[in-house]
Structure formats: structure tokens, C-alpha cells
Design a protein around this motif. Structure first.
Motif, mmCIF file in Angstrom:
data_model
loop_
_atom_site.group_PDB
_atom_site.id
_atom_site.type_symbol
_atom_site.label_atom_id
_atom_site.label_comp_id
_atom_site.label_asym_id
_atom_site.label_seq_id
_atom_site.Cartn_x
_atom_site.Cartn_y
_atom_site.Cartn_z
ATOM 1 N N LEU A 97 0.710 -1.433 0.064
ATOM 2 C CA LEU A 97 -0.089 0.185 -0.065
ATOM 3 C C LEU A 97 0.849 1.176 0.053
ATOM 4 C CD1 LEU A 97 -2.736 -1.044 2.577
ATOM 5 C CD2 LEU A 97 -3.124 -0.753 0.251
ATOM 6 N N ILE A 98 1.965 1.243 0.789
ATOM 7 C CA ILE A 98 2.929 2.350 0.800
ATOM 8 C C ILE A 98 3.325 2.588 -0.549
ATOM 9 C CG2 ILE A 98 4.941 3.242 2.202
ATOM 10 C CD1 ILE A 98 3.520 1.784 4.561
ATOM 11 N N GLN A 99 3.957 1.254 -1.096
ATOM 12 C CA GLN A 99 4.511 1.517 -2.527
ATOM 13 C C GLN A 99 3.833 2.330 -3.417
ATOM 14 O OE1 GLN A 99 6.232 -2.171 -3.734
ATOM 15 N NE2 GLN A 99 7.424 -2.446 -2.274
ATOM 16 N N ARG A 150 3.569 5.981 -3.486
ATOM 17 C CA ARG A 150 4.990 6.466 -3.861
ATOM 18 C C ARG A 150 5.859 6.377 -2.396
ATOM 19 N NH1 ARG A 150 4.111 11.303 -7.963
ATOM 20 N NH2 ARG A 150 2.636 12.105 -6.570
ATOM 21 N N GLY A 151 5.780 5.599 -1.597
ATOM 22 C CA GLY A 151 6.652 5.477 -0.370
ATOM 23 C C GLY A 151 6.096 6.071 0.580
ATOM 24 N N SER A 196 -3.287 10.966 3.410
ATOM 25 C CA SER A 196 -4.463 11.952 3.305
ATOM 26 C C SER A 196 -5.068 12.461 2.064
ATOM 27 C CB SER A 196 -4.024 13.154 3.994
ATOM 28 O OG SER A 196 -2.896 13.750 3.463
ATOM 29 N N ALA A 197 -4.351 12.265 0.864
ATOM 30 C CA ALA A 197 -4.689 12.717 -0.507
ATOM 31 C C ALA A 197 -5.287 11.586 -1.295
ATOM 32 C CB ALA A 197 -3.513 13.386 -1.267
ATOM 33 N N TRP A 198 -5.523 10.312 -0.510
ATOM 34 C CA TRP A 198 -5.771 9.211 -1.426
ATOM 35 C C TRP A 198 -7.091 9.248 -2.144
ATOM 36 C CZ3 TRP A 198 -2.671 5.291 -2.334
ATOM 37 C CH2 TRP A 198 -3.140 3.940 -3.018
ATOM 38 N N HIS A 239 -0.627 2.797 -14.126
ATOM 39 C CA HIS A 239 -0.660 1.935 -13.104
ATOM 40 C C HIS A 239 -1.468 2.277 -11.766
ATOM 41 C CE1 HIS A 239 1.822 4.865 -11.204
ATOM 42 N NE2 HIS A 239 2.255 5.192 -12.440
ATOM 43 N N PRO A 240 -1.769 1.131 -10.816
ATOM 44 C CA PRO A 240 -2.397 1.557 -9.669
ATOM 45 C C PRO A 240 -1.782 2.420 -9.085
ATOM 46 C CG PRO A 240 -2.029 -0.990 -9.814
ATOM 47 C CD PRO A 240 -1.381 -0.387 -11.087
#
Ligand SMILES: [Zn+2]
Length: 315
Positions: A131-133, A136-137, A142-144, A171-172
Motif C-alpha cells: 500500500l505504501i509503495q 509512492r513510498g 490524506s490525499a488518497w 498503473h495502480p
């Protein structure tokens, strides 16, 4: 004063649904219409005694969960207005709900809302790293906007899906990934199956932000749905935008209006300055004021224009 840190969560929604179902047995009915990939239930709540007139949906996008907060308050308000027989926005709630049922799907992206509000810790340890990947790490979700598989659920409908080119990603990701084909997301499949089952003539999809209303792709300004959109703009004080080109497709309202030819709107609550996150709780009273009668307006429109066909599924 509004509590600026208030979060309308999945658990709070479930608790309120349970209360409504218990207090308003016979008037309110609850269905689990499916599950999101991590097993969370997606709920539909109907209020009324007739065939379905409209489905109002919220939180197709994770960070836009004030739409869930709004729809749940609408539902509680209509239930109380029915019992005590008072009008909302000039609409005779009891009279309208004795003829038809309004359905609410207040949180479509149940996994995504949990991810946006609680971060990766809301998920089992085995998937947190991925999920963190996808983010983008970053551990700041909060912006998801997407679901927890990185699919943008409002780019998943078969409304000009092929041609989506605005801000497309391949990509996802946290937003804008349309997937490999329409209707592949479990959440979207669940809502589509539910819409086919209750067969409402109308839908309204709530999003944030901008205080604007979309009413379809490439539709003609002489279309009666344009006149209806003007009514909705007058009611809410939001701006009715011209039809978008088919480069913006993939949304529920796009599919509903452009492919199925039905009446539907995407309503964007919250100030245009909202940015990449939830609408501020300071705005909720204003959002409520603008939108409290919208469900009743839509139901009344369907009844006045005889859009409930005799072939509709009785629920
Ligand atoms: Zn949205």
C-alpha cells in the motif's frame, strides 16, 4: 463550532445504519450489496414504501468522505421528517416516500476511506508495504482517492471509458488509474448489480470539491435533463457546468446518462479551494444547507415526470 478533527468513519456509518434500521423498522431497509477487496461491506439503505426512484451515492473517492457524512444526515433527516410529518425544503416527505423509495449507498469506496483516514495500519501487516509503495513510498494517505488496490472507482464505468485521457495514469495509484477494463473493481460491480436490481430512473453521485454539478457527456442543451440540472443548480446554489467531452469519461454519471440515457448528476460539494484532501469540517453546515433537500427534489422530479415505469422492480 464544528470539530475540525471530526472524521466520518466506516464504523460510525455502520453504527448509524444499525440505529436507523432499528428505530425505523418498516420505513428503512438495509442491504449489504457486496464487499470491497479487503472484505468490508458496502451498504445500501432504502427509505420509503414504493418502487425505487433514485440511488444517491457517496465516497466513490476515498478522501471525499464528507459526502458520506452528508448522505447519512440526509437519511436521518428524511426518516425523522417522515415520522413527524414535516416538510424538508418545501417537499412533503411523507407524501413522497409513501409513493417511492430513495436508496442511499453512502460509502462506495469503503476500503479507500479507511486507508485515507487511518493509513496502512487499517490493513493487515502483509499488505502494508505494498500500500505504501502504491502511495509512492509515503505513509501519509490524506490525499488518497482510489480504492485500496489503486483503482479509481469513478473511472471504472463504461461511459466513454476507452477514450479517458485527462490526467490518465497507467498503473495502480492514489488517483486516476482507470484499470484494464470497465467494471473490474468489486465495489463498482456491486453498485452496478444493485442498480440493475432496483432499477431506479435517476441517480446522483456525490463528490468533492468545487460546488459544481455535472450532468453528462456530450449531451444536447435542449435535453430535458439540462432543464432538470438547472433546477438542481437553483436548489443548491452550485454551478451547472456544460457537458464534458468524452475524454473525461468513466464515471457513474457518464455511464448512466451517456450510455443508458437516464437522468443523473454528479454533485461536487465543498469549496473550489479544497485542494488534495477532504473538505474542511468548517464547511459542513454550508454543505448541509445547500444539499439537504436534494434527495427529495430528485424523488419529486421522478414522480412529477412519471419516470417510475410500471416495469421497475418493486423493492
Ligand atoms: Zn470524486
Amino acid at each position: 463550532m464544528e470539530d475540525l478533527n471530526f472524521v466520518y468513519s466506516y464504523d460510525l456509518m455502520r453504527q448509524e445504519i444499525h440505529e436507523l434500521e432499528t428505530v425505523h423498522r418498516g420505513l428503512v431497509q438495509v442491504e449489504v450489496i457486496g464487499q470491497a477487496p479487503y472484505g468490508r461491506d458496502i451498504f445500501a439503505i432504502g427509505i420509503g414504501h414504493g418502487p425505487a426512484c433514485a440511488v444517491l451515492s457517496g465516497s466513490h473517492h476515498a478522501r471525499e468522505w464528507m459526502t458520506t457524512q452528508l448522505l447519512m444526515k440526509m437519511l436521518r433527516t428524511y426518516a425523522s421528517a417522515y415520522v413527524s410529518n414535516y416538510a424538508v425544503g418545501g417537499y412533503a416527505v411523507r407524501e413522497i416516500l409513501d409513493q417511492t423509495t430513495i436508496w442511499f449507498v453512502p460509502m462506495v469506496d469503503v476500503d479507500g476511506v479507511e486507508l485515507q483516514q487511518r493509513g496502512a495500519t487499517a490493513f493487515s501487516e502483509s499488505v502494508r508495504e505494498s500500500l505504501i509503495q502504491m502511495n509512492r513510498g509515503s505513509e501519509d494517505f490524506s490525499a488518497w482517492k482510489a480504492n485500496a488496490e489503486g483503482l479509481d472507482l469513478n473511472r471504472q464505468y463504461d461511459g466513454a471509458w476507452e477514450g479517458i485521457s485527462v490526467d490518465a495514469v497507467t498503473h495502480p495509484a492514489s488517483k486516476n488509474y482507470k484499470g484494464t477494463r470497465p467494471f473490474e473493481a468489486m465495489e463498482v460491480k456491486a453498485l452496478m448489480a444493485f442498480l440493475e436490481k432496483v432499477n431506479p430512473p435517476a441517480e446522483i453521485a456525490y463528490h468533492s470539491a468545487g460546488e459544481v454539478i455535472f450532468w453528462g457527456l456530450e449531451l444536447d442543451l435542449d435535453d430535458p435533463r439540462h432543464m432538470a440540472g438547472k433546477e438542481l443548480a437553483n436548489l443548491t446554489g452550485y454551478e451547472l457546468l456544460p457537458p464534458l467531452s468524452d475524454k473525461h469519461g468513466g464515471g457513474l454519471t457518464d455511464w448512466w446518462t451517456y450510455n443508458l440515457g437516464k437522468i443523473g448528476f454528479t454533485v461536487e460539494i465543498g469549496s473550489p479551494t479544497t485542494g488534495e484532501g477532504p473538505v474542511s469540517q468548517t464547511e459542513f453546515p454550508k454543505v448541509w444547507e445547500a444539499n439537504q433537500a436534494v434527495g427529495m427534489w430528485m424523488a419529486n422530479y421522478v414522480l412529477q415526470n412519471s419516470l417510475l415505469s410500471s416495469g421497475d422492480v418493486q423493492t
